[in-house]
Scaffold this active site. Structure first.
Site, PDB file in Angstrom:
ATOM      1  N   SER A 135       0.845  -1.109  -0.119  1.00 17.99           N
ATOM      2  CA  SER A 135       0.010   0.242   0.073  1.00 17.99           C
ATOM      3  C   SER A 135       0.761   1.128   0.047  1.00 17.99           C
ATOM      4  O   SER A 135       2.075   1.267   0.565  1.00 17.99           O
ATOM      5  CB  SER A 135      -1.028   0.107   1.244  1.00 17.99           C
ATOM      6  OG  SER A 135      -1.510   1.333   1.448  1.00 17.99           O
ATOM      7  N   TYR A 148      -3.531  -1.319   9.745  1.00 11.63           N
ATOM      8  CA  TYR A 148      -3.276  -1.372   8.150  1.00 11.63           C
ATOM      9  C   TYR A 148      -1.867  -0.989   7.703  1.00 11.63           C
ATOM     10  O   TYR A 148      -1.292  -1.867   7.065  1.00 11.63           O
ATOM     11  CB  TYR A 148      -4.387  -0.892   7.475  1.00 11.63           C
ATOM     12  CG  TYR A 148      -4.339  -0.899   5.970  1.00 11.63           C
ATOM     13  CD1 TYR A 148      -5.062  -2.135   5.306  1.00 11.63           C
ATOM     14  CD2 TYR A 148      -3.822   0.037   5.202  1.00 11.63           C
ATOM     15  CE1 TYR A 148      -5.021  -2.254   4.107  1.00 11.63           C
ATOM     16  CE2 TYR A 148      -4.079  -0.163   3.784  1.00 11.63           C
ATOM     17  CZ  TYR A 148      -4.644  -1.129   3.205  1.00 11.63           C
ATOM     18  OH  TYR A 148      -4.702  -1.381   1.776  1.00 11.63           O
TER      19      TYR A 148
END
Length: 255
Positions: A135, A148
């Site tokens: 990410s 996350y």
């Protein structure tokens, strides 16, 4: 001639979102795709539509990986590629994040990636490719997504170590690092948040202002990057993160 003609590729989290688009594109490019997910009904529908095989796979469970690999062996006799796409997102400040929530994100995102690399990497006798979904937040920080971001930072570390250890066996390992991509996971209601459509419109407006290209990304765009990293076009690339974020990581625009 497709870019993946004859190759067998397993895509996790392929029932929807980025994984679905990766599975569709890979099938179009000649791959024999294995659609893997915990969402059985939509996953089976995607597999049927693109002529693929579906397997139920909770990526955080070692037994599920072994069962999925057994299906791949039985159906195709080998595996040539893996896209570790499955992941979950939870919005919360660090101080308000329960340990159970943090560990569930780590189990799916980080442990799932590790198990995929270990399971499939052992099976690739004649080389292959592994693409891990990290990410934008694996390269920088972002408030409200601490669990996350921590898991995605870890995926980049796993990617680099795997690339070093597996290179002599002809296995290339890279990571895609998407920014804001319009998928069910990025919608607040789908990610465990609240607010429904109003919140969705608010977040889209936020990204329009924040991202230099003025929009969220599309799952199809991430799929094309995963294809590049899974085919011969990237034959001399391994151990690298590839950011696909509309310019978000470039910096802050004041004009």
């Amino acid at each position: 001639m497709g870019k993946l003609d004859g190759r067998v590729v397993l895509v996790t989290g392929a029932a929807r979102g980025q994984g679905e688009q990766e599975a569709r594109l890979f099938a179009q490019e000649g791959a024999r795709v294995v659609v893997a997910d915990v969402l059985d009904e939509p996953g089976e529908a995607v597999a049927k539509e693109i002529g693929a095989r579906y397997v139920h796979l909770d990526v955080g469970r070692e037994d599920d990986w072994q069962a999925a690999l057994a299906v791949v062996r039985e159906t195709y006799g080998r595996i040539d590629g893996l896209v570790n796409n499955a992941g979950i997102l939870r919005f919360n400040s660090l101080l308000d994040t329960p340990l159970d929530e943090f560990m569930e994100v780590v189990r799916v995102n980080q442990v799932g990636c590790f198990l995929g690399i270990r399971t499939v990497g052992r099976e690739m006798a004649q080389g292959g490719t592994i693409v891990n979904t990290a990410s934008y937040t694996g390269l920088t920080g972002m408030a409200a997504v601490g669990a996350y971001a921590a898991s995605k930072h870890a995926i980049l570390g796993l990617t680099r170590v795997a690339a070093l250890e597996l290179a002599r066996r002809g296995i290339r390992v890279n990571a895609v690092c998407p920014g804001a991509v319009d998928t069910p996971m990025s919608r607040p209601a789908a990610a465990g948040g609240a607010g429904g459509e109003e919140a969705a419109r608010a977040i889209e407006g936020f990204y329009r202002r924040l991202v230099p290209l003025g929009r969220m990304g599309r799952a199809e765009e991430v799929a094309r990057l995963a294809l590049f990293l899974s085919c011969e076009d990237s034959s001399y690339i391994t151990g690298q993160p590839f950011v696909i974020d509309g310019g978000w990581l470039a910096g802050v625009s004041v004009v």
